[in-house]
Every structure is written in structure tokens, then in C-alpha cells.
Scaffold this active site. Structure first.
Site, PDB file in Angstrom:
ATOM      1  N   ASP A   4      -5.324   9.193  -7.336  1.00  0.00           N
ATOM      2  CA  ASP A   4      -5.543   7.817  -7.788  1.00  0.00           C
ATOM      3  C   ASP A   4      -6.657   7.123  -7.018  1.00  0.00           C
ATOM      4  OD1 ASP A   4      -4.127   7.481  -5.460  1.00  0.00           O
ATOM      5  OD2 ASP A   4      -2.574   6.187  -6.317  1.00  0.00           O
TER       6      ASP A   4
ATOM      7  N   SER B  89       0.760  10.669  -1.884  1.00  0.00           N
ATOM      8  CA  SER B  89      -0.665  10.342  -1.946  1.00  0.00           C
ATOM      9  C   SER B  89      -1.500  11.053  -0.873  1.00  0.00           C
ATOM     10  CB  SER B  89      -0.789   8.821  -1.854  1.00  0.00           C
ATOM     11  OG  SER B  89      -2.100   8.410  -2.038  1.00  0.00           O
TER      12      SER B  89
ATOM     13  N   GLU C 225     -10.260  -1.367  -4.272  1.00  0.00           N
ATOM     14  CA  GLU C 225     -10.131  -1.447  -2.829  1.00  0.00           C
ATOM     15  C   GLU C 225     -11.279  -0.621  -2.258  1.00  0.00           C
ATOM     16  OE1 GLU C 225      -5.719  -2.211  -1.437  1.00  0.00           O
ATOM     17  OE2 GLU C 225      -5.945  -0.164  -2.128  1.00  0.00           O
ATOM     18  N   ALA C 226     -11.717  -0.985  -1.048  1.00  0.00           N
ATOM     19  CA  ALA C 226     -12.832  -0.260  -0.438  1.00  0.00           C
ATOM     20  C   ALA C 226     -12.530   1.228  -0.348  1.00  0.00           C
ATOM     21  CB  ALA C 226     -13.114  -0.834   0.947  1.00  0.00           C
ATOM     22  N   ASN C 227     -11.238   1.585  -0.227  1.00  0.00           N
ATOM     23  CA  ASN C 227     -10.870   2.990  -0.070  1.00  0.00           C
ATOM     24  C   ASN C 227     -10.967   3.788  -1.375  1.00  0.00           C
ATOM     25  OD1 ASN C 227      -8.540   2.380  -1.562  1.00  0.00           O
ATOM     26  ND2 ASN C 227      -7.321   2.023   0.276  1.00  0.00           N
TER      27      ASN C 227
ATOM     28  N   ARG D 225      -4.621  -7.501  10.569  1.00  0.00           N
ATOM     29  CA  ARG D 225      -3.408  -7.690   9.756  1.00  0.00           C
ATOM     30  C   ARG D 225      -2.440  -6.522  10.008  1.00  0.00           C
ATOM     31  NH1 ARG D 225      -3.892  -3.842   5.779  1.00  0.00           N
ATOM     32  NH2 ARG D 225      -2.027  -4.448   4.633  1.00  0.00           N
TER      33      ARG D 225
ATOM     34  N   ASP E 248      -7.884  11.782  -3.572  1.00  0.00           N
ATOM     35  CA  ASP E 248      -6.773  11.865  -2.625  1.00  0.00           C
ATOM     36  C   ASP E 248      -5.678  12.755  -3.221  1.00  0.00           C
ATOM     37  OD1 ASP E 248      -5.566  10.227  -4.478  1.00  0.00           O
ATOM     38  OD2 ASP E 248      -4.707   8.858  -3.001  1.00  0.00           O
TER      39      ASP E 248
HETATM   40  P1  NG1 Z   1      -2.023  -0.714   4.650  1.00  0.00           P
HETATM   41  O1  NG1 Z   1      -1.336   0.363   5.436  1.00  0.00           O
HETATM   42  O2  NG1 Z   1      -1.155  -1.887   4.305  1.00  0.00           O
HETATM   43  O3  NG1 Z   1      -3.323  -1.106   5.306  1.00  0.00           O
HETATM   44  C1  NG1 Z   1      -3.056   1.110   2.973  1.00  0.00           C
HETATM   45  C2  NG1 Z   1      -4.455   0.806   2.526  1.00  0.00           C
HETATM   46  C3  NG1 Z   1      -4.393  -0.045   1.280  1.00  0.00           C
HETATM   47  C4  NG1 Z   1      -3.527   0.587   0.200  1.00  0.00           C
HETATM   48  C5  NG1 Z   1      -2.175   0.989   0.785  1.00  0.00           C
HETATM   49  C6  NG1 Z   1      -1.300   1.728  -0.210  1.00  0.00           C
HETATM   50  C7  NG1 Z   1      -6.466   0.339   3.854  1.00  0.00           C
HETATM   51  C8  NG1 Z   1      -7.076  -0.478   4.935  1.00  0.00           C
HETATM   52  N1  NG1 Z   1      -5.195   0.059   3.559  1.00  0.00           N
HETATM   53  O4  NG1 Z   1      -2.418  -0.109   3.214  1.00  0.00           O
HETATM   54  O5  NG1 Z   1      -5.685  -0.298   0.824  1.00  0.00           O
HETATM   55  O6  NG1 Z   1      -4.189   1.687  -0.392  1.00  0.00           O
HETATM   56  O7  NG1 Z   1      -2.347   1.780   1.961  1.00  0.00           O
HETATM   57  O8  NG1 Z   1      -1.494   3.088  -0.212  1.00  0.00           O
HETATM   58  O9  NG1 Z   1      -7.121   1.216   3.299  1.00  0.00           O
HETATM   59 ZN    ZN Z   2      -3.084   8.047  -3.895  1.00  0.00          ZN
END
Ligand code: NG1
Ligand code: ZN
Length: 532
Positions: A285, A66, A375-377, A500, A281
Site C-alpha cells: 500500500d 505491512s 504521506e511523505a512515506n 509527536r 512495502d
Molecule cells: P507513526 O508511528 O504514528 O509515526 C507511522 C507513519 C505514518 C503511518 C503509520 C501507519 C511516519 C513518520 N509515520 O505512524 O505515516 O504510515 O505509521 O502505518 O512515517
Molecule cells: Zn503497508
């Protein structure tokens, strides 16, 4: 067949590197490509087993890391409906990957088969693909060995985006059902999306050119191909950062993750004011959009903005059509507070919050007639339930306005890759909505104003000590820490912060938002200091 000796024979060709503990996490296995050979071989065994458990339904294996750096790679399994691997199997994946010896690996294989009553002589079907990383071809070879070791049938789809493989898996497994998802080929994917896009935008003005940063990954060539199917009469896409042969450039100072986390333009991009830009990315995805205003100020249109735009559009179409269906939104704690407020107070759609990781969002979205999750991303999609599809298909419109709205909703269901968040499908979705509204990025952005926010990565001694509740918004452990965070947050207008453990990196994440940039930054720093 004598499976143990067969597995051991192949497994000796793929020795497990010493001193590594592998974990199948939210993104499958992900680490340096050079360490993955044995892991991918063993995933081959597991994919075959999973297919045998499901009477030969086809399982997908995607080799990608990714948005990670070029030297990383990863592997994840795709379940028959194009969904993420069922959670209970993640532990088997981890057990397989960590078996110390070839014999132990063969034993694990037999143990899982016995525990789940799997017929080892039944059919096994697996399809796989990879992204553009240099370590990909060797890992594909390891995967094939794994599949051969246990006599699985397989098809190599070569280079695809992650969502394309999810789509193909679902197509194969629904081919003989009453609701086939589509043609199980890359061409079938382009045809389905292109046709749906043409119908959704029929009679609407063509959107101005969109420039797309493809992160120098697999999304570049695939997006160009998709645009070719749609035709330049209908869409105008300018793909940049499309150097897939310069492997070291993958995700380097460009791409969706870079733009979202740095909150700035990809390196070298010189945007014209009020034109729309997007970044994918490395496996296409995720997508985020952005633009600059007349003062060259950067404005990000992230997953929350996409969800809000889509929610508004679908809600309005439903209102016009008169079809009574419930739209709902699913977000994580990372959603900007302003977006949640806008969705609940202005659009009046219910918002569910789940822990991070798309499998959680996906399942929560399935509870609505039409569930929108992002997701915000920038990773997300829209799910139309079976009953919603039936209601739309059987609806008898009373006037042309209603008919138009229903036709648009049904074509949206085809345009959207419902198996998983898909940057290419999401790009078309956003473009179609903007052309309906005759909006540019600025009009889209006006719906609400993001609260300034900051995401900080903090390396701690033991991230597993951080335990959360309430969809990760509050810490239960370490004891007392949440009270300290609360005390800090109280001092900031519109303040919100949570901590977290990352599921993909050995670190904890601190998120903070507040009324002003300075305050958001300050809150993030102060909360981070509590962790030291
Ligand atoms: P983690 O590393 O658990 O925060 C990150 C992204 C998730 C998700 C996963 C899987 C943030 C804050 N966290 O997770 O949204 O995309 O990677 O790729 O963006
Ligand atoms: Zn990806």
C-alpha cells in the site's frame, strides 16, 4: 442461537495471552504474530457485529503487518466503502481484545449490540485476506473461528495486497448500486487497472523499464500478474526482491519503508544512472521511487514528489479540458517544506495539513472535487468526488483537445484505487504521467529540491505526555518544550522541526529539516536532546 455460550465455546480455543494490553491504533492491531491469535479471533466477532450493524453490508479483515519485520503480524478492519474502520469502533475493537475472560468477551459482544441496537440474528458478511507472513495461516484459522462463533458468512480471498482487499470490499458493496466500483475479484482488479492504464497511455510512448523492489512480499507476485494483464507492449516492469518463500527476507533491508527512512538503495541493488526504480512495502500500500545520477548520487522521489507530479498533471488536464473543478492537496507535517511551497506557490493549489494517519488525510481529501493525498512515506491516493465524476461524464467537449483531456481524467479515476493508497495503482499512475510528459526520473525530480531532513526515533519514559496541536506541528505538553524547540529552529536557515508521539510504536518522533544536510542533522540531534 445462544450467543454467549457459543462465543465462550470458541473463545476457549483462543486464550488471551496474559499481561498484554492491546490497542487498535492507526494500523489496527499490530504486534508479534505469536501474540495475535486471540486478537484475530475477537476481530472476527467484531467484524460480524459491524456487518450486522450495517444490515449485512460486507466488512473486510486484512491480516498483515505491512512494513514491519517478518515475525510481526497485524489485523485491521475495512468498512463497506473500502475505507478504514469508523473511528468510534476502534474502542470496541480494543475492548474486545482486552476482555479478560471468555464470559467477559461474550458480555462485551452483547453490550455493544445492545448499545447500538444491533439485531444479532441479522445477516453478517465478511471477506478477508492475508499477506505472505508465516504466521498468516494460523491467524486465518482463528479469524474463521470468530466468524463461525457468531454465524457470519465469509469468503476467504487468501493472499492479497491490502489495497486489493479494500477494492474488493467496495466492489461487493456497490455491486447493485448505480455506480458499481468493479468486479469483486482479484482478476476484476487487474482488468480494471490494466484497461484504464491502456486508455490513459494510448498513443503515448511506452515508458522505459521500471525496476520494482517488492520487499519480498505479496506485492511481487501481484505486480507481475498486473503487468501480464497490461501486456509488455504497454509496460515494462522488472520485479526484484520477490522471494516470498524466504519469509525472513520480508522487508529486510529493502522495501519502501527502508528506502524512505534510510534514504538509500535497497541492499544489493545496482542501479543504472537515470533509470527509474521503485520500492513497495510488505502489503503493497506504499510506494517510493528513486534513481541515481551520473555520479551515482541517490535521489528519492517520495510521497510528496508523487503528490506534486499528480497535482501538476491533473491541474494541467483540467485547464486544457475547461472543466471547472477544484483540485486540493492533503499532506501531513512530515511533508517536505519545499513540496508544500511548490504546491502552493507554483502550482497554486490549496494544501491542507492533517494529523498523521491516512484516515485523517482521506477525510480531508473528500472535501475537494479532486483531492490528492499522500504521506511523505509514499502512502496515498486521489479521490474524485461524485460531483466531479458527474461534471466530467456530462461535459461536452468543444474540440478534440478538450475531449482527450476529459477522457484521460476519467480513465485516471479508474486507474487510481480510490479506496486507499495502493502501491500498484500508484505505480501505474506515475508511469502513465511520465509517459505523457516523456520524462525520466530526473525531469520529474526537477520540479523542486527537497530540503535535507532527518527523522529520529526517541524512546522516552511516557510518550503519552507529548500532546500536540495544529496538525501535530506544535507541542502543548510537556509545558515549555515547544518554546525551546522554537528557539533552536530560529537559528537554522529554512529550519523546521516538530515532535509527536508515534501512533504505532512506543516512542516519539523528531522531524527536522533545514537548508543543508549538516544543519538538518544537527537540528534533529539538538531537538532530540531536549527530550532526554
Ligand atoms: P507513526 O508511528 O504514528 O509515526 C507511522 C507513519 C505514518 C503511518 C503509520 C501507519 C511516519 C513518520 N509515520 O505512524 O505515516 O504510515 O505509521 O502505518 O512515517
Ligand atoms: Zn503497508
Amino acid at each position: 442461537q445462544h450467543w454467549p455460550s457459543q462465543i465462550a465455546k470458541f473463545s476457549t480455543l483462543h486464550p488471551r495471552p496474559e499481561g498484554h494490553k492491546f490497542v487498535y491504533g492507526t494500523a489496527g492491531f499490530r504486534l508479534l504474530g505469536s501474540l495475535l491469535d486471540s486478537v484475530v479471533f475477537r476481530v472476527g466477532l467484531l467484524a460480524a457485529l459491524r456487518s450486522r450493524k450495517l444490515d449485512g453490508e460486507t466488512i473486510g479483515v486484512m491480516i498483515t503487518a505491512s512494513h514491519n519485520p517478518p515475525d510481526d503480524n497485524g489485523v485491521k478492519l475495512i468498512d463497506p466503502q473500502g475505507e478504514m474502520l469508523e473511528a468510534s469502533w476502534e474502542t470496541y475493537a480494543t475492548r474486545f481484545a482486552n476482555a479478560e475472560t471468555d464470559a467477559e468477551l461474550a458480555n462485551e459482544y452483547l453490550a455493544v449490540a445492545e448499545a447500538l441496537k444491533i439485531n444479532l440474528d441479522g445477516p453478517a458478511n465478511v471477506v478477508f485476506a492475508r499477506d505472505t507472513r508465516a504466521s498468516g495461516p494460523a491467524l486465518v484459522a482463528a479469524l474463521k473461528d470468530g466468524l463461525q462463533a457468531v454465524a457470519a458468512d465469509y469468503t476467504d480471498y487468501r493472499i492479497l495486497t491490502t489495497p486489493q482487499l479494500h477494492y474488493i470490499v467496495k466492489c461487493i458493496n456497490t455491486a447493485t448500486t448505480a455506480t458499481p466500483y468493479g468486479k469483486p475479484t482479484e482478476e476484476g482488479y487487474y482488468e480494471k487497472l490494466a484497461t484504464a492504464f491502456q486508455i490513459v497511455t494510448m498513443g503515448k510512448p511506452k515508458s522505459p523499464v521500471i525496476t520494482v523492489d517488492a520487499a519480498n512480499g505479496v506485492g511481487g507476485p501481484k505486480l507481475k500478474e498486473l503487468a501480464r494483464y497490461i501486456g509488455s507492449d504497454h509496460i515494462d516492469i522488472n520485479v526484484v526482491k520477490d522471494k516470498i518463500d524466504a519469509v525472513e527476507k520480508l522487508n529486510h533491508q529493502c522495501g519502501a519503508d527502508f528506502v524512505k527512512t534510510q534514504q538509500k538503495l535497497p541492499l544489493g541493488l545496482e542501479p543504472a544512472p537515470f533509470e527509474l526504480y521503485a520500492s513497495l512495502d510488505g502489503d503493497a500500500d506504499r510506494i517510493v521511487f528513486y534513481y541515481v545520477d551520473e555520479a551515482s548520487k541517490f535521489h528519492l522521489l517520495d510521497g510528496d514528489k508523487i503528490a506534486s507530479l499528480v497535482a501538476m498533471f491533473i491541474r494541467d488536464l483540467l485547464a486544457v479540458s475547461g472543466v471547472d473543478l477544484q483540485v486540493g492537496i492533503v499532506q501531513t507535517a512530515y511533508a517536505n517544506g519545499s513540496s508544500s511551497k511548490y504546491l502552493m506557490d507554483i502550482l497554486k493549489v490549496p494544501v491542507t495539513v492533517t494529523p498523521t494517519g491516512v484516515k485523517h488525510l482521506h477525510h480531508a481529501a473528500q472535501l475537494f472535487d479532486i483531492g490528492i493525498y499522500f504521506e511523505a512515506n509514499g502512502h496515498g491516493t486521489v479521490l474524485f468526488s461524485n460531483s466531479a465524476m458527474k461534471a466530467l461524464e456530462s461535459f461536452e467537449a468543444q474540440n478534440p483537445g478538450q475531449q482527450d483531456a476529459v477522457t484521460t481524467l476519467l480513465s485516471l479515476a479508474a486507474l487510481i484505487n480510490q479506496t486507499v493508497g495502493d502501491a500498484l495503482s500508484d505505480l501505474l499512475l506515475v508511469t502513465a504521467i511520465l509517459s505523457h510528459k516523456v520524462w525520466g526520473p530526473n525531469e520529474w525530480n526537477l520540479a523542486y529540491t527537497d530540503l535535507p531532513n532527518r527523522l529520529v526515533r526517541v524512546v522516552v519514559k511516557d510518550r503519552m505526555a507529548f500532546k500536540t496541536e495544529d496538525a501535530e506541528r506544535r507541542l502543548v505538553e510537556p509545558k515549555g518544550l515547544q518554546a525551546q524547540i522554537d528557539a533552536l529552529v530560529k537559528k537554522y536557515k529554512s529550519g523546521r522541526s516538530f515532535v509527536r508521539a508515534s501512533g504505532t510504536e512506543d516512542a516519539v518522533r523528531v522531524y527536522a529539516e533545514a537548508a543543508t544536510r549538516l544543519e538538518a542533522d544537527e537540528l534533529a540531534v539538538k531537538v532530540s536532546d531536549l527530550l532526554k
